[in-house]
Design a protein around this motif. Structure first.
Motif, short mmCIF file in Angstrom:
data_model
loop_
_atom_site.label_atom_id
_atom_site.label_comp_id
_atom_site.label_asym_id
_atom_site.label_seq_id
_atom_site.Cartn_x
_atom_site.Cartn_y
_atom_site.Cartn_z
N TYR A 28 0.81 -1.22 0.00
CA TYR A 28 0.00 0.00 0.00
C TYR A 28 0.84 1.27 0.00
N LEU A 29 2.01 1.25 0.63
CA LEU A 29 2.86 2.43 0.64
C LEU A 29 3.40 2.76 -0.75
N LEU A 30 3.72 1.74 -1.54
CA LEU A 30 4.35 1.97 -2.84
C LEU A 30 3.35 2.18 -3.98
N THR A 31 2.08 1.90 -3.72
CA THR A 31 1.07 2.09 -4.76
C THR A 31 0.11 3.23 -4.44
N GLY A 32 -0.07 3.52 -3.15
CA GLY A 32 -1.08 4.49 -2.76
C GLY A 32 -2.49 3.97 -2.91
N ASP A 33 -2.64 2.66 -3.18
CA ASP A 33 -3.97 2.08 -3.37
C ASP A 33 -4.82 2.23 -2.12
N GLU A 34 -6.12 2.35 -2.34
CA GLU A 34 -7.07 2.35 -1.22
C GLU A 34 -7.21 0.95 -0.64
N PHE A 35 -7.54 0.89 0.65
CA PHE A 35 -7.92 -0.38 1.26
C PHE A 35 -9.07 -0.14 2.23
N ASP A 36 -9.81 -1.21 2.49
CA ASP A 36 -11.03 -1.06 3.29
C ASP A 36 -10.79 -1.41 4.75
N VAL A 37 -11.86 -1.32 5.54
CA VAL A 37 -11.71 -1.52 6.99
C VAL A 37 -11.39 -2.97 7.32
N ALA A 38 -11.87 -3.92 6.52
CA ALA A 38 -11.54 -5.32 6.77
C ALA A 38 -10.04 -5.55 6.62
N THR A 39 -9.45 -4.92 5.62
CA THR A 39 -8.00 -5.02 5.42
C THR A 39 -7.25 -4.34 6.56
N ALA A 40 -7.72 -3.17 6.97
CA ALA A 40 -7.08 -2.45 8.08
C ALA A 40 -7.13 -3.27 9.36
N LEU A 41 -8.24 -3.95 9.59
CA LEU A 41 -8.36 -4.79 10.78
C LEU A 41 -7.42 -5.99 10.68
N ARG A 42 -7.36 -6.61 9.52
CA ARG A 42 -6.48 -7.76 9.32
C ARG A 42 -5.01 -7.41 9.50
N LEU A 43 -4.62 -6.22 9.07
CA LEU A 43 -3.23 -5.79 9.15
C LEU A 43 -2.87 -5.19 10.51
N GLY A 44 -3.84 -5.07 11.40
CA GLY A 44 -3.56 -4.55 12.73
C GLY A 44 -3.54 -3.04 12.83
N PHE A 45 -4.08 -2.35 11.81
CA PHE A 45 -4.11 -0.89 11.84
C PHE A 45 -5.27 -0.38 12.69
#
Length: 267
Positions: free
Chosen positions: A168-185
């Motif tokens: 996500y840092l190198l693409t700037g792509d959007e991600f959703d809340v399910a991804t944020a939860l999975r990644l620990g954000f």
């Protein structure tokens, strides 16, 4: 929580105290809470006021309107980028928690809707994040020709691992809340509109604990992150011995014996 729009075109940071909870609000909803230099200065002042408030045990950061923040208002902020004290003046608490003096008390963040760039960095710099299910996240600096400098390059890797962060840092792509939860954000997800109340409940639970023990826990965890596990282990005994001399330990033991809720004073 106020619902009145900001009367200032460059937005404002709202502050109030609700018992032991220091509430900090982003208030520029007409511009998706895009950060102006004024708001950046006021946010650092708010975090510094929270740290200095002896009655405040935990803070909640939230945003007015349907979105947390679209990030920096680049036309207004770009001329100042690269300045040493853009986020906090010397002696102030850095809301992104990157340079000393570091805050000693916890921050809970409630996010909703668009949560871009500095919005992600503010939530990763906090301690617990409550997110509405309609959140849209993006660390999109590379799309603007700049680099994230509020801590995303550090904390996204810490939380998610190298590959997941770089995805996500190198693409700037959007991600959703399910991804944020999975990644620990984020740590908890609510229905849209429920994030602030959930953050306040979490903050009140933290505020009910022994303040000196909470501060020691934060400090030791940061020591481990910054200097490694051995440094944190070396701090265990002296910190615990100091805590054992506090009135809060006596109250904690008494409340256990008497089967009641502890009333900690931070002494």
């Amino acid at each position: 929580m106020s619902t009145a729009p900001s009367s200032h075109p460059d937005g404002e940071i709202l502050t109030r105290r609700d018992g032991a909870v220091f509430v900090i609000g982003l208030n520029r909803p007409a511009k998706l809470n895009g950060f102006t230099p004024k708001m950046l200065k006021e946010l650092a002042a708010a975090y510094t006021a929270f740290e200095a408030d002896g009655e405040a045990r935990v803070a909640v950061l939230y945003a007015e309107g349907p979105h947390f923040t679209a990030g920096l208002d680049l036309p207004k902020v770009a001329p100042l980028m690269g300045e040493k004290n853009l986020l906090a003046a010397p002696g102030q608490i850095d809301p992104c928690n990157n340079v000393p003096p570091f805050r000693s008390k916890p921050v809970v963040v409630a996010v909703q809707g668009i949560t871009f760039t500095i919005g992600i960095e503010l939530m990763l710099a906090a301690d617990v994040v409550i997110a509405a299910s309609d959140c849209r996240f993006s660390q999109l600096e590379v799309k603007r020709g700049i680099m994230a400098t509020g801590g995303a390059t550090i904390r996204m890797v810490e939380r998610a691992g190298w590959g997941n962060a770089m995805r996500y840092l190198l693409t700037g792509d959007e991600f959703d809340v399910a991804t944020a939860l999975r990644l620990g954000f984020v740590q908890e997800v609510t229905e849209p509109g429920g994030q602030f109340a959930a953050a306040m409940r979490m903050a009140q639970r933290i505020a009910a604990q022994a303040p000196l023990a909470v501060a020691a826990t934060l400090r030791n965890a940061r020591l481990a992150v910054d200097h490694g596990p051995a440094a944190a282990v070396a701090d265990f005994r002296p910190t615990q011995m100091a805590l054992m001399q506090t009135e809060d330990v006596k109250e904690g033991v008494a409340s256990f014996v008497e089967r009641r809720t502890a009333a900690f004073t931070g002494r």
